[in-house]
Design a protein around this motif. Structure first.
Motif, short mmCIF file in Angstrom:
data_model
loop_
_atom_site.label_atom_id
_atom_site.label_comp_id
_atom_site.label_asym_id
_atom_site.label_seq_id
_atom_site.Cartn_x
_atom_site.Cartn_y
_atom_site.Cartn_z
N PHE A 1 0.83 -1.20 0.00
CA PHE A 1 0.00 0.00 0.00
C PHE A 1 0.87 1.25 0.00
O PHE A 1 0.64 2.18 -0.79
CB PHE A 1 -0.94 0.00 1.21
N ASN B 1 2.54 1.75 -3.37
CA ASN B 1 1.58 2.23 -4.37
C ASN B 1 1.17 3.68 -4.11
O ASN B 1 0.89 4.41 -5.06
CB ASN B 1 0.37 1.31 -4.43
N VAL B 2 1.13 4.10 -2.87
CA VAL B 2 0.87 5.52 -2.57
C VAL B 2 2.00 6.38 -3.12
O VAL B 2 1.76 7.45 -3.67
CB VAL B 2 0.67 5.74 -1.06
N CYS C 1 -3.21 0.57 -4.85
CA CYS C 1 -3.66 0.83 -3.47
C CYS C 1 -4.94 0.07 -3.18
O CYS C 1 -5.09 -0.56 -2.13
CB CYS C 1 -3.87 2.32 -3.23
#
Length: 86
Positions: free
Chosen positions: A14, A17-18, A73
């Motif tokens: 996560f 991907n952020v 995400c």
């Protein structure tokens, strides 16, 4: 595999991907700025067609990375294999 390891991997994916989403958003913003700004870059871009194409390419790559980061995400949070593979 222990549950703690899977949870850690989920949040690491996560966070990665952020970062991809944020980088894509910055690239798209720079592309818009270079393509539209009348005072700063417009004189340089108007003189060279390659730079104008580069600004649009920067915008397209930024949008693609933002979309990829957003889907990543969503895939990481939902543990959705198709979204992560996309």
């Amino acid at each position: 595999v222990p549950m703690g390891v899977l949870t850690c991997m989920k949040y690491l994916m996560f966070i990665f991907n952020v970062l991809v989403f944020a980088g894509g958003t910055c690239l798209a913003g720079m592309g818009v700025w270079v393509a539209v700004d009348p005072a700063g870059f417009q004189d340089i871009v108007a003189a060279r067609a390659v730079l104008s194409a580069g600004a649009w390419l920067l915008l397209a790559v930024g949008i693609a990375l933002s979309l990829l980061g957003f889907l990543g995400c969503c895939g990481a949070l939902r543990r959705s294999r198709p979204l992560l593979l996309l």
